[in-house]
Write a protein that holds these residues in place. Structure first.
Motif, PDB file in Angstrom:
ATOM      1  N   ARG A  79      25.696   4.758 -32.656  1.00 25.56           N
ATOM      2  CA  ARG A  79      25.468   3.309 -32.636  1.00 25.56           C
ATOM      3  C   ARG A  79      26.356   2.632 -31.599  1.00 25.56           C
ATOM      4  N   LEU A  80      25.800   1.637 -30.945  1.00 20.26           N
ATOM      5  CA  LEU A  80      26.593   0.769 -30.067  1.00 20.26           C
ATOM      6  C   LEU A  80      26.481  -0.634 -30.629  1.00 20.26           C
ATOM      7  N   ILE A  81      27.618  -1.258 -30.911  1.00 25.58           N
ATOM      8  CA  ILE A  81      27.584  -2.638 -31.403  1.00 25.58           C
ATOM      9  C   ILE A  81      27.556  -3.576 -30.199  1.00 25.58           C
ATOM     10  N   VAL A  82      26.584  -4.482 -30.212  1.00 31.26           N
ATOM     11  CA  VAL A  82      26.443  -5.436 -29.106  1.00 31.26           C
ATOM     12  C   VAL A  82      26.701  -6.838 -29.644  1.00 31.26           C
ATOM     13  N   LEU A  83      27.793  -7.443 -29.179  1.00 32.01           N
ATOM     14  CA  LEU A  83      28.092  -8.821 -29.586  1.00 32.01           C
ATOM     15  C   LEU A  83      27.356  -9.734 -28.613  1.00 32.01           C
ATOM     16  N   ASN A  84      26.241 -10.292 -29.078  1.00 30.10           N
ATOM     17  CA  ASN A  84      25.419 -11.124 -28.195  1.00 30.10           C
ATOM     18  C   ASN A  84      25.864 -12.587 -28.291  1.00 30.10           C
ATOM     19  N   LYS A  85      25.369 -13.407 -27.394  1.00 27.32           N
ATOM     20  CA  LYS A  85      25.697 -14.843 -27.325  1.00 27.32           C
ATOM     21  C   LYS A  85      27.199 -15.038 -27.121  1.00 27.32           C
ATOM     22  N   SER A  86      27.816 -14.095 -26.426  1.00 25.51           N
ATOM     23  CA  SER A  86      29.264 -14.201 -26.221  1.00 25.51           C
ATOM     24  C   SER A  86      29.601 -15.381 -25.308  1.00 25.51           C
ATOM     25  N   ASP A  87      28.603 -15.905 -24.598  1.00 24.38           N
ATOM     26  CA  ASP A  87      28.829 -17.111 -23.780  1.00 24.38           C
ATOM     27  C   ASP A  87      29.158 -18.318 -24.655  1.00 24.38           C
TER      28      ASP A  87
ATOM     29  N   PHE B  94      36.153  -3.537 -34.074  1.00 22.18           N
ATOM     30  CA  PHE B  94      35.079  -2.540 -34.167  1.00 22.18           C
ATOM     31  C   PHE B  94      35.552  -1.184 -33.622  1.00 22.18           C
ATOM     32  N   ALA B  95      36.383  -1.231 -32.586  1.00 25.17           N
ATOM     33  CA  ALA B  95      36.927   0.027 -32.049  1.00 25.17           C
ATOM     34  C   ALA B  95      37.741   0.715 -33.150  1.00 25.17           C
ATOM     35  N   HIS B  96      38.507  -0.079 -33.892  1.00 31.43           N
ATOM     36  CA  HIS B  96      39.318   0.440 -34.987  1.00 31.43           C
ATOM     37  C   HIS B  96      38.426   1.046 -36.080  1.00 31.43           C
ATOM     38  N   GLU B  97      37.252   0.439 -36.258  1.00 32.01           N
ATOM     39  CA  GLU B  97      36.271   0.963 -37.235  1.00 32.01           C
ATOM     40  C   GLU B  97      35.581   2.220 -36.715  1.00 32.01           C
ATOM     41  N   GLY B  98      35.852   2.566 -35.446  1.00 30.61           N
ATOM     42  CA  GLY B  98      35.263   3.771 -34.865  1.00 30.61           C
ATOM     43  C   GLY B  98      33.964   3.529 -34.113  1.00 30.61           C
ATOM     44  N   HIS B  99      33.690   2.262 -33.756  1.00 26.51           N
ATOM     45  CA  HIS B  99      32.441   1.977 -33.042  1.00 26.51           C
ATOM     46  C   HIS B  99      32.708   1.503 -31.631  1.00 26.51           C
ATOM     47  N   GLU B 100      31.879   1.970 -30.720  1.00 24.78           N
ATOM     48  CA  GLU B 100      31.891   1.402 -29.368  1.00 24.78           C
ATOM     49  C   GLU B 100      31.256   0.021 -29.456  1.00 24.78           C
ATOM     50  N   CYS B 101      31.725  -0.887 -28.613  1.00 27.80           N
ATOM     51  CA  CYS B 101      31.241  -2.263 -28.710  1.00 27.80           C
ATOM     52  C   CYS B 101      31.220  -2.907 -27.325  1.00 27.80           C
ATOM     53  N   VAL B 102      30.201  -3.707 -27.057  1.00 30.34           N
ATOM     54  CA  VAL B 102      30.187  -4.499 -25.819  1.00 30.34           C
ATOM     55  C   VAL B 102      29.856  -5.942 -26.190  1.00 30.34           C
ATOM     56  N   ALA B 103      30.359  -6.873 -25.379  1.00 29.80           N
ATOM     57  CA  ALA B 103      30.051  -8.297 -25.596  1.00 29.80           C
ATOM     58  C   ALA B 103      29.206  -8.757 -24.418  1.00 29.80           C
ATOM     59  N   VAL B 104      28.042  -9.321 -24.711  1.00 30.10           N
ATOM     60  CA  VAL B 104      27.110  -9.687 -23.635  1.00 30.10           C
ATOM     61  C   VAL B 104      26.561 -11.102 -23.823  1.00 30.10           C
ATOM     62  N   ASP B 105      25.941 -11.596 -22.779  1.00 31.18           N
ATOM     63  CA  ASP B 105      25.163 -12.834 -22.852  1.00 31.18           C
ATOM     64  C   ASP B 105      23.768 -12.459 -22.363  1.00 31.18           C
TER      65      ASP B 105
ATOM     66  N   ARG C 259      26.985  -8.827 -18.437  1.00 32.05           N
ATOM     67  CA  ARG C 259      27.449  -7.573 -19.047  1.00 32.05           C
ATOM     68  C   ARG C 259      26.347  -6.760 -19.742  1.00 32.05           C
ATOM     69  N   VAL C 260      25.110  -7.198 -19.640  1.00 30.49           N
ATOM     70  CA  VAL C 260      24.021  -6.422 -20.254  1.00 30.49           C
ATOM     71  C   VAL C 260      23.939  -5.042 -19.603  1.00 30.49           C
ATOM     72  N   GLY C 261      24.316  -4.981 -18.322  1.00 26.89           N
ATOM     73  CA  GLY C 261      24.300  -3.701 -17.607  1.00 26.89           C
ATOM     74  C   GLY C 261      25.275  -2.690 -18.178  1.00 26.89           C
ATOM     75  N   ASP C 262      26.244  -3.148 -18.992  1.00 21.87           N
ATOM     76  CA  ASP C 262      27.201  -2.205 -19.599  1.00 21.87           C
ATOM     77  C   ASP C 262      26.545  -1.387 -20.716  1.00 21.87           C
ATOM     78  N   ILE C 263      25.438  -1.909 -21.256  1.00 25.59           N
ATOM     79  CA  ILE C 263      24.848  -1.256 -22.439  1.00 25.59           C
ATOM     80  C   ILE C 263      24.369   0.169 -22.128  1.00 25.59           C
ATOM     81  N   PRO C 264      23.544   0.373 -21.081  1.00 26.95           N
ATOM     82  CA  PRO C 264      23.122   1.759 -20.800  1.00 26.95           C
ATOM     83  C   PRO C 264      24.305   2.680 -20.511  1.00 26.95           C
ATOM     84  N   ALA C 265      25.299   2.159 -19.794  1.00 29.80           N
ATOM     85  CA  ALA C 265      26.455   2.995 -19.452  1.00 29.80           C
ATOM     86  C   ALA C 265      27.198   3.420 -20.716  1.00 29.80           C
TER      87      ALA C 265
END
Ligand code: G4P
Length: 295
Positions: free
Chosen positions: A53-61, A75-86, A92-98
């Motif tokens: 799972r990848l957690i995506v924090l949307n509406k970060s703008d 979330f990192a502490h919970e063991g999940h990868e996470c990205v914040a996007v708008d 930062r949406v381009g970070d999701i595939p990576a």
């Protein structure tokens, strides 16, 4: 909310997602960066059942950047990868595939070691209504895709959208329900606009908003509405109503006898909040004591 979640709907939604999980390598769990707990499905761990799972924090703008940083650490502490996007602008949406490739790199390495040509990574977006699933799918796809709700039969009518070189995304997202039986969750979602006002009363939503903002963001609202004194105690309802009345007076929302039109005032507060005019605001901090927490 557009969808009424009765127990039967929840069971069906859960099954639909679990059927789709068989087709994918990774789930993108979409949360609203302003309310990461309230926008989280209460059964998500059980539903995803160890699927990467990848957690995506949307509406970060619209969210407080410092709070978003704390959430990423949480979330990192919970063991999940996470990205914040708008998703609305694509930031930062381009970070999701990576990130997805990073999460699955061991699996990919195993396939290569066996002499297999690794196939495209298959992904599914899951999240509650209005969290931005369709916007993100379109953004990742780089074009507008007619996104429909779930149709019966899992593989029929669903398509894979090529996202970048080696990721494929299912074009129908998994729709989850929030922990709406909790009053605070309902009001927080309503403040962000995720629950429509026909369901909850405008004055009540604004009351909750002012109470939350007075506690966390008093300098911002006092500046916006030119207010003097903060409430002495945010748990005191009279004090919160006094702040609402002060805002109403500043905005000229008066009815006969110098009384404040609270409904009109409430409308102004909520419009300002949702339009980001009160600044970038996050209503939940990682270690808040609130229902729905996992730790
Ligand atoms: P859903 O599929 O999960 O139900 O959500 P959808 O993509 O339809 O997005 C819901 C609303 O949120 C849309 O506003 C969309 O533009 C907005 N949105 C999605 N992602 C972002 C983001 O990252 N930042 C910001 N600022 N907004 C985002 P809408 O169509 O105008 O709907 P509404 O505002 O009339 O409710």
């Amino acid at each position: 909310m557009a969808i009424q979640w009765f127990p039967g709907h929840m069971t069906r939604a859960k099954r639909q997602i679990q059927d789709k999980l068989k087709l994918i390598d990774i789930a993108f769990e979409l949360l609203d960066a302003r309310v990461p707990l309230s926008s989280r499905n209460p059964m998500i761990d059980e539903i995803l059942n160890n699927k990467p799972r990848l957690i995506v924090l949307n509406k970060s703008d619209l969210a407080d950047p410092k709070a978003t940083e704390s959430w990423m650490q949480y979330f990192a502490h919970e063991g999940h990868e996470c990205v914040a996007v708008d998703s609305s602008t694509g930031t930062r949406v381009g970070d999701i595939p990576a990130k997805a490739k990073q999460i699955l790199h061991e699996k990919i390495a195993r396939q290569i070691a066996k002499g297999m040509n690794p196939r495209a990574i298959r992904a599914l977006i899951v999240g509650i209504p209005n969290v931005g699933k369709s916007t993100l799918i379109n953004r990742l796809a780089g074009r507008n895709i007619a996104i429909t709700g779930d149709r019966p039969g899992v593989t029929k009518g669903q398509q894979w959208i090529r996202v970048g070189g080696d990721i494929e995304l299912l074009d129908t997202p998994g729709i989850l329900w929030p922990k709406f039986e909790d009053e605070l969750v309902g009001y927080r979602l309503a403040m962000t606009g995720a629950i429509k006002e026909q369901i909850l009363n405008v004055d009540d939503i604004a009351f909750f908003a002012v109470r939350e903002l007075a506690g966390r963001y008093w300098p911002t609202i006092s500046e916006r509405y030119d207010l003097d004194a903060p409430p002495k105690d945010v748990e005191d309802s009279d004090e919160i109503v006094r702040v609402m009345e002060d805002i109403g007076r500043r905005r000229g929302c008066l009815i006969g006898g110098g009384r404040v039109d609270l409904e009109k005032t409430s409308g102004i507060i909520l419009r300002d909040l949702r339009a980001g005019k009160l600044g970038r605001i996050t209503l939940e901090a990682p270690y808040d004591d609130m229902p729905g927490r996992k730790d």
